[in-house]
Design a protein around this motif. Structure first.
Motif, mmCIF file in Angstrom:
data_model
loop_
_atom_site.group_PDB
_atom_site.id
_atom_site.type_symbol
_atom_site.label_atom_id
_atom_site.label_comp_id
_atom_site.label_asym_id
_atom_site.label_seq_id
_atom_site.Cartn_x
_atom_site.Cartn_y
_atom_site.Cartn_z
ATOM 1 N N LEU A 349 -6.610 1.195 2.539
ATOM 2 C CA LEU A 349 -7.099 2.313 3.351
ATOM 3 C C LEU A 349 -8.386 1.934 4.082
ATOM 4 N N GLU A 350 -9.211 1.152 3.411
ATOM 5 C CA GLU A 350 -10.476 0.730 4.019
ATOM 6 C C GLU A 350 -10.229 -0.215 5.198
ATOM 7 N N LEU A 351 -9.267 -1.115 5.041
ATOM 8 C CA LEU A 351 -8.960 -2.067 6.118
ATOM 9 C C LEU A 351 -8.261 -1.382 7.292
ATOM 10 N N GLY A 352 -7.335 -0.479 6.970
ATOM 11 C CA GLY A 352 -6.621 0.245 8.027
ATOM 12 C C GLY A 352 -5.733 -0.621 8.893
ATOM 13 N N LEU A 353 -5.277 -1.760 8.331
ATOM 14 C CA LEU A 353 -4.462 -2.697 9.125
ATOM 15 C C LEU A 353 -2.967 -2.488 8.925
ATOM 16 N N SER A 354 -2.593 -1.636 7.981
ATOM 17 C CA SER A 354 -1.175 -1.478 7.650
ATOM 18 C C SER A 354 -0.885 -0.014 7.337
ATOM 19 N N ALA A 355 0.376 0.273 7.057
ATOM 20 C CA ALA A 355 0.729 1.605 6.572
ATOM 21 C C ALA A 355 0.202 1.761 5.138
ATOM 22 N N PRO A 356 -0.028 2.995 4.651
ATOM 23 C CA PRO A 356 -0.616 3.197 3.322
ATOM 24 C C PRO A 356 0.412 3.165 2.195
ATOM 25 N N TYR A 357 1.520 2.454 2.408
ATOM 26 C CA TYR A 357 2.562 2.378 1.383
ATOM 27 C C TYR A 357 2.597 0.957 0.816
ATOM 28 N N TYR A 358 2.575 0.874 -0.486
ATOM 29 C CA TYR A 358 2.494 -0.440 -1.120
ATOM 30 C C TYR A 358 3.190 -0.411 -2.480
ATOM 31 N N GLN A 359 3.484 -1.590 -2.986
ATOM 32 C CA GLN A 359 4.070 -1.728 -4.324
ATOM 33 C C GLN A 359 3.581 -3.041 -4.930
ATOM 34 N N LEU A 360 3.297 -3.006 -6.220
ATOM 35 C CA LEU A 360 2.840 -4.201 -6.930
ATOM 36 C C LEU A 360 3.998 -4.753 -7.753
ATOM 37 N N VAL A 375 3.284 -4.664 1.115
ATOM 38 C CA VAL A 375 2.636 -3.644 1.945
ATOM 39 C C VAL A 375 3.492 -3.378 3.174
ATOM 40 N N GLU A 376 3.695 -2.104 3.487
ATOM 41 C CA GLU A 376 4.503 -1.760 4.658
ATOM 42 C C GLU A 376 3.739 -1.977 5.957
ATOM 43 N N MET A 377 4.431 -2.538 6.934
ATOM 44 C CA MET A 377 3.876 -2.638 8.273
ATOM 45 C C MET A 377 4.007 -1.288 8.980
ATOM 46 N N THR A 378 3.171 -1.065 9.954
ATOM 47 C CA THR A 378 3.364 0.074 10.851
ATOM 48 C C THR A 378 4.451 -0.307 11.856
ATOM 49 N N PRO A 379 5.095 0.676 12.506
ATOM 50 C CA PRO A 379 6.111 0.338 13.510
ATOM 51 C C PRO A 379 5.566 -0.583 14.607
ATOM 52 N N CYS A 408 -3.601 -13.348 -5.710
ATOM 53 C CA CYS A 408 -2.335 -12.631 -5.557
ATOM 54 C C CYS A 408 -1.640 -13.099 -4.282
ATOM 55 N N LYS A 409 -0.385 -12.686 -4.139
ATOM 56 C CA LYS A 409 0.363 -12.953 -2.915
ATOM 57 C C LYS A 409 0.542 -11.615 -2.199
ATOM 58 N N VAL A 410 0.336 -11.594 -0.900
ATOM 59 C CA VAL A 410 0.550 -10.369 -0.118
ATOM 60 C C VAL A 410 1.718 -10.602 0.829
ATOM 61 N N ARG A 411 2.643 -9.653 0.833
ATOM 62 C CA ARG A 411 3.804 -9.780 1.735
ATOM 63 C C ARG A 411 3.980 -8.481 2.502
ATOM 64 N N LEU A 412 3.911 -8.572 3.821
ATOM 65 C CA LEU A 412 4.165 -7.397 4.663
ATOM 66 C C LEU A 412 5.666 -7.192 4.796
ATOM 67 N N VAL A 413 6.109 -5.961 4.573
ATOM 68 C CA VAL A 413 7.543 -5.652 4.632
ATOM 69 C C VAL A 413 7.804 -4.645 5.753
ATOM 70 N N GLU A 414 9.071 -4.514 6.128
ATOM 71 C CA GLU A 414 9.446 -3.641 7.247
ATOM 72 C C GLU A 414 9.065 -2.186 6.980
ATOM 73 N N PRO A 415 8.824 -1.418 8.046
ATOM 74 C CA PRO A 415 8.509 0.001 7.878
ATOM 75 C C PRO A 415 9.606 0.740 7.102
ATOM 76 N N ARG A 420 9.982 6.152 -1.088
ATOM 77 C CA ARG A 420 9.096 7.310 -1.121
ATOM 78 C C ARG A 420 9.416 8.152 -2.359
ATOM 79 N N SER A 421 8.440 8.910 -2.804
ATOM 80 C CA SER A 421 8.672 9.752 -3.972
ATOM 81 C C SER A 421 8.021 11.107 -3.758
ATOM 82 N N GLU A 422 8.728 12.161 -4.178
ATOM 83 C CA GLU A 422 8.152 13.507 -4.080
ATOM 84 C C GLU A 422 7.227 13.773 -5.260
ATOM 85 N N GLY A 423 7.410 13.005 -6.320
ATOM 86 C CA GLY A 423 6.536 13.150 -7.483
ATOM 87 C C GLY A 423 5.530 12.017 -7.490
#
Length: 435
Positions: A349-360, A375-379, A408-415, A420-423
């Protein structure tokens, strides 16, 4: 194998109960008088020091959790003036603020005493050469083992972590007999030895190891023992409680003996917060009854384990705890480092370079844990050139590593590819088999 302090380690259970009660009453009174934060918590719960007569009254006291340490950062829970604090240690926190721990000179002596017990339980004595490959610095591992080894009169080799080939050369040249480090690093050392053409059973003098700071399995123990030709002992500790040495395995390797003359242990239901009977699986809660600088009351560790009071053949009468079976929060321990998903989120969020969706994605590849951050890319990014995407990945990786102190390794993935989760979002996929 010997026992360092039979008076306390083999104490009659009834006498131990009395001793714990005496020390608990003294600690509660001191905390109430010297720590305004605790005094307020106790008043809110309607309890005063005079209400605590013995260990059975422990349940009347309020819990302490990590958030309390953050609320009072850095020194608000200290029970002594700062001029009496001779050492500061700290562990990583969820928001960049570390959990700060203070020690008086007497606390350092206490820590050295319990680590002397742990090392003795693993077969160390004054003829041993203790190879300390835990990190030195704010992390409690290195100096905790160091002082305990000096206490028993052993020769300390304070190598700290990293530079594995040099570590191995030192083991060979200096005659290391006791190895202390994380279990995953022990396996990595063994793997590096093979690459160097060194046979630990023939070329080294290693006899035993004390491995902790991260969860590990019985299968991993067998692997370490087989590859290094040693007996591998588990050790448990938390910087907030004191550091390594809260509990350790004896030669029987059937649970870790808790230093009950210094810490009262409970197991609670994490949902109801009610104490559970011995043998039940639940969250470990510790109360420090001899610490001066930071005597935590009913500290919720978030570690899940079982206790047993069955008699141990080694002669120690202390309650034993199982290996940690899991966590009740989202903290991960990766190569000895505490990692919270919220730390990753803050960086993104601080960098603001990608979408705010991520998974470890956490895995154990070979002997060491690995961390991949997807980390998800923006469109808009999705149409960027490969070089630009790689530059963003490197920037995110650099900032995450700076925050965590962990590669760590960082991999940008498609939008829209991260579910997503409602919970509660599923932020972590842990592929390690830790049970």
């Amino acid at each position: 194998m010997g026992i360092w302090n039979a008076e306390y380690e083999c104490m009659d259970r009834e006498r131990l109960y009395e001793l714990q009660g005496e020390r608990l009453r003294s600690t509660v009174k001191r905390v109430y008088e010297n720590v305004p934060y605790y005094r307020q918590k106790m008043k809110e719960k309607g309890v005063e020091p005079g209400d605590i007569k013995n260990v059975d009254d422990l349940k009347k006291l309020p819990f302490t959790c990590k958030q309390d340490l953050r609320n009072t950062y850095p020194y608000g829970l200290f029970a002594v003036p700062m001029e009496e604090v001779v050492r500061i240690h700290a562990s990583s926190g969820t928001t960049g603020k570390r959990t700060v721990v203070g020690y008086t000179a007497k606390d350092i002596e206490t820590w050295a005493e319990i680590m002397a017990r742990c090392l003795t339980a693993a077969g160390a004595d004054r003829t041993s050469f203790v190879h300390v490959a835990y990190g030195y610095g704010l992390f409690t591992g290195g100096l905790g083992v160091h002082y305990g080894a000096e206490k028993i009169g052993a020769t300390v080799i304070p190598v700290s972590g990293g530079n594995t080939k040099l570590q191995i050369q030192i083991m060979k040249d200096f005659g290391s007999t006791i190895l202390t480090c994380t279990p995953s690093y022990a396996l990595y050392i063994a793997e590096t030895m093979r690459e160097m053409g060194i046979d630990p059973k023939k070329d080294l003098k290693l006899k035993a190891g004390i491995f902790g700071a991260e969860p590990w399995t019985e299968a991993m123990r067998r692997e370490i023992e087989s590859q290094l030709g040693i007996k591998a002992h588990d050790i448990y500790g938390l910087s907030e409680v004191i550091g390594p040495g809260v509990a350790v395995e004896c030669e029987c390797q059937s649970g870790m003996h808790i230093q009950e003359d210094h810490f009262i242990v409970e197991v609670i239901d994490p949902e109801t917060e009610e104490p559970l009977p011995i043998g039940s699986e639940g969250e470990l809660v510790f109360t420090c009854i001899t610490k001066e600088a930071l005597p935590l009351i009913r500290y919720r560790t978030r570690d899940v384990a079982r206790l047993t009071d069955e008699k141990c053949p080694c002669g120690r009468t202390q309650v034993r705890m199982s290996k940690v079976l899991g966590r009740t929060d989202d903290m991960l321990i990766i190569r000895g480092v505490n990692v919270y998903p919220s730390q990753i989120e803050s960086v993104l969020l601080e960098l603001g370079l990608s979408a705010p969706y991520y998974q470890l994605i956490v895995d154990r590849v070979g002997p060491l844990d690995s961390l991949e951050v997807q980390v998800e890319m923006t469109p808009e990014m999705f149409s960027d050139q490969v070089k630009q995407i790689e530059a963003v990945e490197n920037k995110i990786r650099h900032n995450i590593e700076s925050t965590l102190g962990l590669s760590c390794k960082v991999r940008l993935v498609e939008p829209k590819t991260i579910q997503r989760s409602e919970g509660k979002a599923k932020r972590v996929i842990d592929k390690r088999n830790l049970k």
